[in-house]
Design an enzyme around this catalytic site. Structure first.
Site, PDB file in Angstrom:
ATOM      1  CG  ASP A  97     -21.588 -17.382  24.752  1.00 44.06           C
ATOM      2  OD1 ASP A  97     -22.717 -17.221  24.270  1.00 44.06           O
ATOM      3  OD2 ASP A  97     -20.555 -17.090  24.110  1.00 44.06           O
ATOM      4  CE  LYS A 125     -23.240 -13.270  25.549  1.00 43.88           C
ATOM      5  NZ  LYS A 125     -22.193 -13.127  24.547  1.00 43.88           N
ATOM      6  NE  ARG A 159     -10.836  -9.537  33.240  1.00 42.70           N
ATOM      7  CZ  ARG A 159     -11.278 -10.582  32.562  1.00 42.70           C
ATOM      8  NH1 ARG A 159     -12.511 -10.995  32.747  1.00 42.70           N
ATOM      9  NH2 ARG A 159     -10.514 -11.214  31.713  1.00 42.70           N
TER      10      ARG A 159
HETATM   11  P1  IMP Z   1     -18.864 -20.579  27.038  1.00 40.54           P
HETATM   12  O1  IMP Z   1     -17.844 -21.654  27.245  1.00 40.54           O
HETATM   13  O2  IMP Z   1     -19.148 -20.349  25.567  1.00 40.54           O
HETATM   14  O3  IMP Z   1     -20.131 -20.769  27.822  1.00 40.54           O
HETATM   15  O4  IMP Z   1     -18.204 -19.235  27.439  1.00 40.54           O
HETATM   16  C1  IMP Z   1     -18.114 -18.839  28.710  1.00 40.54           C
HETATM   17  C2  IMP Z   1     -17.019 -17.809  28.833  1.00 40.54           C
HETATM   18  O5  IMP Z   1     -16.940 -16.949  27.687  1.00 40.54           O
HETATM   19  C3  IMP Z   1     -17.342 -16.918  29.982  1.00 40.54           C
HETATM   20  O6  IMP Z   1     -16.762 -17.413  31.158  1.00 40.54           O
HETATM   21  C4  IMP Z   1     -16.763 -15.591  29.574  1.00 40.54           C
HETATM   22  O7  IMP Z   1     -15.429 -15.505  29.990  1.00 40.54           O
HETATM   23  C5  IMP Z   1     -16.792 -15.597  28.066  1.00 40.54           C
HETATM   24  N1  IMP Z   1     -17.929 -14.814  27.514  1.00 40.54           N
HETATM   25  C6  IMP Z   1     -19.030 -15.291  26.907  1.00 40.54           C
HETATM   26  N2  IMP Z   1     -19.868 -14.297  26.540  1.00 40.54           N
HETATM   27  C7  IMP Z   1     -19.276 -13.153  26.950  1.00 40.54           C
HETATM   28  C8  IMP Z   1     -19.675 -11.764  26.892  1.00 40.54           C
HETATM   29  O8  IMP Z   1     -20.736 -11.375  26.378  1.00 40.54           O
HETATM   30  N3  IMP Z   1     -18.798 -10.877  27.435  1.00 40.54           N
HETATM   31  C9  IMP Z   1     -17.622 -11.243  28.007  1.00 40.54           C
HETATM   32  N4  IMP Z   1     -17.233 -12.520  28.109  1.00 40.54           N
HETATM   33  C10 IMP Z   1     -18.046 -13.472  27.584  1.00 40.54           C
END
Ligand code: IMP
Ligand code: MG
Length: 201
Positions: A97, A125, A159
């Site tokens: 994300d 994303k 999940r």
């Molecule tokens: P990042 O550090 O922002 O890349 O976030 C990664 C983590 O956020 C992932 O491992 C997920 O656990 C959570 N996450 C991000 N987007 C989503 C989503 O759309 N649904 C569920 N979990 C998400």
């Protein structure tokens, strides 16, 4: 709930991912490091496709608090990791994300003397990255929507879905309003029963 990727599409994605990984790493032993909790389904499917020797270990990361759909502060736990020195490591997470989780974990793993560290995510994303790092392997690029299923949760729920679905604003609001999990589950199931046959997974 709208289905974004059916279990068949997910399955094809896992096959593509495992082939790409083996093309790069060859038949060398691979240490898969999964990120709890979201990667459990992906890890279990992936390791059964990765031909050749594989070891599995898990770390834990969380950046979400309860019913938030945007990340909060990042918490990591790496105490379950074995000695990684000299190993070819593949870090596996459910979704990229902002990229902050992957970036922080890659830095930690590289400090542990691995021969190589690569990263794999099922989903990425669009337009959300806040870091320069990108994953080495990506299963699917998806729009900027909150998704659940195939390991991914919303406030601990969903999940177990065998497909990937987009949670709509009503479902997010219902969860925030404290509608209990069983009623929400039934509500979503009855919505799906109304759908015409098709990408239901
Ligand atoms: P990042 O550090 O922002 O890349 O976030 C990664 C983590 O956020 C992932 O491992 C997920 O656990 C959570 N996450 C991000 N987007 C989503 C989503 O759309 N649904 C569920 N979990 C998400
Ligand atoms: Mg996660």
């Amino acid at each position: 709930m709208r289905i974004l990727l059916t279990s068949t599409q997910l399955d094809e994605g896992i096959s593509r991912l495992s082939e790409s990984v083996r093309q790069q790493v060859g038949r060398r032993p691979l240490t898969v490091v999964g990120v709890l909790t979201g990667s459990i389904v992906l890890v279990s499917d992936l390791i059964r496709r990765l031909e050749g020797p594989v070891r599995v270990s898990m770390v834990w990361a969380s950046s979400y608090r309860g019913t938030a759909t945007r990340p909060g502060s990042l918490e990591l736990r790496l105490d379950l990791l074995p000695d990684l020195s000299g190993q070819d490591v593949l870090l596996v997470d459910d979704i990229f994300d902002t990229g902050r989780t992957l970036e922080a974990l890659l830095e930690e793993l590289r400090r542990r003397g691995a021969a190589s560290v690569r990263s794999l995510v099922l989903l990425r994303k669009a337009g959300r990255a806040e870091v320069a790092t990108q994953p080495d392997f990506v299963g699917f690029d998806i729009p900027d929507e909150f998704v659940v299923g195939y390991g991914l949760d919303f406030d601990g729920a969903w999940r177990h879905l065998p497909y990937l679905a987009v949670l709509d604003e009503t479902e997010i609001a219902a969860t925030r309003a404290g509608l209990d999990a069983a009623s929400l589950h039934d509500a979503v199931r009855s919505t799906q029963a109304d759908l015409p046959p098709g990408p239901r997974a």
